[in-house]
Design an enzyme around this catalytic site. Structure first.
Site, PDB file in Angstrom:
ATOM      1  N   ASN A   1     -33.978   4.124  18.675  1.00 42.81           N
ATOM      2  CA  ASN A   1     -33.785   2.711  18.339  1.00 42.81           C
ATOM      3  C   ASN A   1     -32.435   2.268  18.858  1.00 42.81           C
ATOM      4  O   ASN A   1     -31.417   2.662  18.319  1.00 42.81           O
ATOM      5  CB  ASN A   1     -33.848   2.511  16.831  1.00 42.81           C
ATOM      6  N   GLU A   2     -32.447   1.479  19.865  1.00 43.79           N
ATOM      7  CA  GLU A   2     -31.256   0.912  20.506  1.00 43.79           C
ATOM      8  C   GLU A   2     -30.064   1.864  20.499  1.00 43.79           C
ATOM      9  O   GLU A   2     -28.942   1.485  20.182  1.00 43.79           O
ATOM     10  CB  GLU A   2     -30.906  -0.467  19.926  1.00 43.79           C
TER      11      GLU A   2
ATOM     12  N   CYS B   1     -32.338   0.371  12.336  1.00 45.07           N
ATOM     13  CA  CYS B   1     -31.293   1.331  12.006  1.00 45.07           C
ATOM     14  C   CYS B   1     -31.756   2.325  10.946  1.00 45.07           C
ATOM     15  O   CYS B   1     -31.325   3.477  10.941  1.00 45.07           O
ATOM     16  CB  CYS B   1     -30.051   0.590  11.541  1.00 45.07           C
TER      17      CYS B   1
ATOM     18  N   GLU C   1     -38.651  -3.461   8.515  1.00 44.44           N
ATOM     19  CA  GLU C   1     -37.559  -2.525   8.233  1.00 44.44           C
ATOM     20  C   GLU C   1     -37.104  -2.741   6.803  1.00 44.44           C
ATOM     21  O   GLU C   1     -37.066  -3.878   6.317  1.00 44.44           O
ATOM     22  CB  GLU C   1     -36.379  -2.757   9.180  1.00 44.44           C
TER      23      GLU C   1
HETATM   24  O1  AHR Z   1     -33.032  -6.031  12.703  1.00 42.16           O
HETATM   25  C1  AHR Z   1     -31.834  -5.620  12.121  1.00 42.16           C
HETATM   26  C2  AHR Z   1     -31.157  -4.518  12.904  1.00 42.16           C
HETATM   27  O2  AHR Z   1     -30.820  -4.971  14.175  1.00 42.16           O
HETATM   28  C3  AHR Z   1     -32.003  -3.318  13.177  1.00 42.16           C
HETATM   29  O3  AHR Z   1     -31.973  -2.413  12.146  1.00 42.16           O
HETATM   30  C4  AHR Z   1     -31.375  -2.715  14.390  1.00 42.16           C
HETATM   31  O4  AHR Z   1     -32.307  -2.067  15.199  1.00 42.16           O
HETATM   32  C5  AHR Z   1     -30.714  -3.882  15.050  1.00 42.16           C
HETATM   33  O5  AHR Z   1     -29.385  -3.640  15.288  1.00 42.16           O
END
Ligand code: AHR
Length: 845
Positions: A578-579, A451, A256
């Site tokens: 994503n979450e 994120c 990321e």
């Molecule tokens: O890994 C860091 C963050 O943690 C990621 O962007 C997100 O998916 C999670 O909250």
């Protein structure tokens, strides 16, 4: 996944009101603590006489607000509890003083809550909700107030609502009252419930607090916990007859763009703000001139007329009366130049008043020239490239551009790359960093977030189409971690990298909703893409699959071929979401996307999402939803204390083998202070042993986050830290590497018998045995979190002549430990696990 509420429990709780008058009833009081601004959510206290109150769990938070950005904004104000006609509890609350909605969460038992819904019913804010119920009409009236007065709105089901009307009074079936609690006078609601119900709540809280205490166990207490422990002996019996097939993609990486992982990190571009597109959305104090400096007598302007591409709207114009002034780029913490290396410099120029030329220099802090070249500039935008040969090394060089003629020179897309990128790719990756990733032997790469994938607000959702094609045509945007994304490291580069390291690409796309913690666009979260735009959004996702896998004759396959890759990339997985909060907004959009992919590309494995924790409302509803829909795999995330990992080694043993598979997409052991040390690395190794045992249901895992540039971290711990000149793998890196380099496709159950029956001791030691059918090697992983050695007699299924041992060991707080590998022989088939160690024995017949 696991529904804890039993039928009996439901019946007993469903009768809370009915038992209100029986002799064993007590009072339950619901409130928020007035001393913490609503951040601790819903608290409960009980009493038998309304005067002496006991706070359950010392202020245990039964329900917290999920609304707003991280931390301080997640507040619960004036909760109003009621039981609806089906016996279900609702907790209605205001989330803050401004938003025109109230929250509604439901629960069967006040302990387990479903995801929250936010009902935007009001014109202004929506404060002090209260409710009346009309049993004849089976209608609830919700009252609230704001600056314009008091309002009432009707609903039959808490899903759809009528039109709010002004009203004189705020009515309520159970008005708030003030009670004298041990923390002082508090306003809340009073209920009569059975003693048994309070007992149940207290038991639930006690169990949760006990679990928390187990989870907070750390090695800091080992001296005390294991003070009498002597070196141990054990036998390990392997049961090859019980071998089961496991995932051959278990260990991967999750990249990321956080902590300057991409621009200024893995992406080898050395010029910062090369396109003059930095702005205050990236960071408050930034603008198009950030990272550049003017020296000498000149006027320097940022212009927008006739840019080199509409997606790249800004460029610099430097106007001089006589040559001598320069624009200098400071790079990302300076520019790292190595003597003897070649650097590809490129630039777009336009001499606004005819013809000119530009001197390009790399200089060190003493202004000595490291490399230089000159180019001509014409009256039209023109891209030019030149190779700079470095005569000296410098960690902290700068790029200096000096117009050689008086007049006005426009410049844009000023770029400098080492020719020595990973696999020598143009627009490539930093070789040392990329090699460090490749050395993990990851079986897949998930990208671009996290994120970053779903973005901060709708207009920041990561759109893959913005990241392909010519660099000057890519659409840059702010990075929600507080900086800028050039998109130079885009989808083509990600896919190319996966191919270069033999890993499966796993792109993750937003499920039509931005980050649940979005702070932009009002309160952002779950502000889904409007339904009328969803078709277009879904088409973008389908186009991605065509771009990756389609023939060169297809619209998008052709673009891939034009970029230099006529062969398909053979995409197999795609992550959606994503979450995210698992709400109606999410579910509607996810289902549309999922069904569209399934219809057109049934061969693609779609990976869904089940919230950011290993339990709780989003996890429960996420699993139920994915199971209902038949999603083949879901992405779980949990950052936990090491004690959680030690005490949850059976977490996946109970998982349903027939439901969706698991991708443990983000996890890490977090100690207070967030170090990455021997304690966290060994605990992750211990937990991974249990995951490997369950690799028939857990198909993929990836530690998170992966990369972090020192002095630019937004998140700790990370797996690999780096500066411009150094790569610093953490202790945790070696755990990942030892698993990645020693994966297998068959799991061989084994029994480790310690000569010690203490459960506290036994849970600190774990073994996982796999076989790699390509090499037929037997791989034994052994983790020992104890402060003493464990001498283990291995009862091996066959004779092995060559054994390689890889060992990671050190003191728990050690941050520098790394693995070592050597050939060994095992006397009497016995291996002594050092105290605090992770060992891999790789055995060849
Ligand atoms: O890994 C860091 C963050 O943690 C990621 O962007 C997100 O998916 C999670 O909250």
């Amino acid at each position: 996944m696991k529904k804890i509420t039993t039928v009996i429990l439901f019946l007993f709780i469903g009768t809370t009101y009915m038992i209100a008058h029986v002799a064993d009833s007590v009072y339950l009081f619901s409130y928020v603590n007035p001393h913490n601004n609503g951040k601790n959510g819903l608290n409960l206290a009980w009493s038998s006489d309304q005067s002496s109150w006991q706070i359950i769990g010392n202020g245990y938070s039964f329900l917290k607000s999920d609304f707003g950005t991280w931390g301080a904004e997640k507040r619960m104000l004036t909760p109003y509890l009621l039981q609806d006609e089906t016996g279900k509890w609702h907790c209605l609350f205001s989330m803050n003083e401004k938003v025109n909605a109230f929250a509604d969460a439901t629960s069967d038992d006040l302990f387990h809550w479903l995801p929250q819904d936010y009902h935007y019913v009001a014109e202004g804010s929506c404060l002090n909700p209260s409710v009346t119920y009309n049993a004849q009409q089976r209608k609830y009236t919700i009252y609230y107030q704001n600056n314009s007065g008091n309002f009432a709105v009707e609903t039959a089901d808490f899903k759809s609502f009528g039109t709010p009307r002004a009203t004189n009074a705020l009515k309520s079936d159970n008005p708030r009252v003030t009670m004298e609690l041990p923390i002082g006078k508090v306003e809340g609601q009073l209920f009569k419930v059975s003693k048994g119900f309070v007992e149940y709540l207290r038991n639930c809280v006690d169990a949760a607090l006990y679990r928390n205490s187990l989870n907070s166990e750390t090695m800091a207490s080992n001296a005390e916990r294991f003070s009498r422990l002597k070196p141990l002996e054990a036998t390990l019996t392997i049961q090859p007859e019980k071998a089961k097939s496991i995932s051959n993609t278990l260990i991967g990486i999750f990249f990321e763009d956080i902590n300057y992982s991409a621009d200024g990190g893995l992406y080898a571009e050395l010029i910062q703000n090369r396109d003059f597109e930095y702005n205050n959305k990236d960071r408050g104090e930034w603008n198009a001139k950030t990272a550049w400096e003017l020296t000498g007598d000149a006027v320097w302007e940022i212009k927008e007329e006739s840019p080199i591409h509409p997606n790249n709207a800004h460029y610099s114009v430097i106007t001089t009366q006589k040559p001598g002034a320069s624009l200098t780029n400071i790079g990302f913490d300076g520019i790292n130049i190595r003597k003897g290396e070649k650097y590809d410099f490129s630039i777009f120029t336009k001499q606004l008043d005819g013809k000119g030329s530009l001197l390009i220099k790399l200089v060190n802090p003493a202004n000595e020239i490291i490399a230089q070249a000159k180019i001509r500039c014409n009256k039209n935008w023109q891209k030019q490239s030149v190779v700079l040969n470095a005569k000296k090394s410098c960690d902290n060089a700068r790029l200096v551009l000096t117009p050689q003629k008086k007049g006005s020179l426009a410049i844009d897309m000023v770029s400098l790359f080492p020719q020595n990128t990973f696999k020598n790719r143009k627009n490539g990756m930093r070789a040392d960093l990329a090699q460090t990733l490749a050395d993990l032997h990851p079986k897949f790469v998930r990208f671009p977030g996290g994120c970053v994938a779903h973005g901060n607000g709708l207009d920041n959702i990561y759109r893959w189409k913005n990241t392909i094609g010519k660099l000057e045509s890519r659409k840059t945007t702010f990075n929600l971690w507080g900086y800028h994304q050039t998109m130079g490291l885009g989808y083509y580069e990600y896919f190319q990298f996966c191919e270069d390291i033999g890993a499966e690409p796993l792109p993750v796309l937003a499920a039509g909703v931005p980050c649940q913690n979005s702070s932009r666009g009002g309160y952002g979260q779950q502000d889904g893409i409007p339904m009328e735009e969803m078709d277009e959004y879904i088409q973008d996702i389908l186009d991605l699959i065509e771009w990756a896998n389609g023939s060169v004759n297809s619209t998008w396959g052709k673009k891939r071929a034009e970029a230099g890759h006529p062969e398909p990339f053979n995409l197999k997985y795609i992550g959606i979401g994503n979450e995210d909060l698992i709400t109606k907004v999410f579910e509607e959009r996810f289902e549309m996307i999922y069904k569209a992919i399934q219809k057109k590309y049934p061969e693609i494995t779609v990976i869904g999402t089940v919230g950011p924790f290993y339990e709780g409302a989003d996890y429960e509803e996420g699993w139920d939803f994915a199971t209902r829909l038949g999603v083949p795999m879901v992405d779980e995330h949990y950052y936990v204390a090491p004690g959680w990992m030690v005490n949850h080694q059976n977490y996946y043993d109970q998982y349903n083998r027939k439901g969706p598979k698991v991708y443990l997409g983000e996890y890490a052991a977090h100690l207070p202070g967030r170090p990455n040390n021997v304690e966290t690395a060994l605990t992750e190794a211990l937990y991974l042993a249990s995951v490997e045992r369950n690799a028939d249901v857990v198909a993929m895992t990836s530690y998170a986050p992966l990369l972090a540039k020192e002095k630019h971290t937004q998140w700790n711990p990370d797996l690999i830290y780096f500066t411009n000149t150094e790569v610093k793998p953490t202790v945790g890196y070696y755990t990942q590497q030892m698993y990645g380099q020693n994966s297998g496709d068959f799991y061989l159950p084994s029994v480790l018998k310690l000569r010690n029956n203490d459960a506290q001791v036994n849970k600190q030691v774990a073994v996982s045995v796999v076989r790699d059918s390509k090499t037929n090697d037997l791989i034994v992983k052994m983790v020992n979190l104890l402060p003493v050695t464990v001498s283990t007699k291995l009862e091996l299924p066959e004779e092995y002549s060559q054994i390689t041992k890889t060992l990671l060991t050190g003191k728990p707080e050690d941050k520098k430990a790394h693995s070592t590998t050597e050939a060994v022989t095992l006397e009497d088939n016995t291996y002594v696990m050092p105290a605090y160690s992770f060992t891999v024995l790789r055995m060849k017949k």
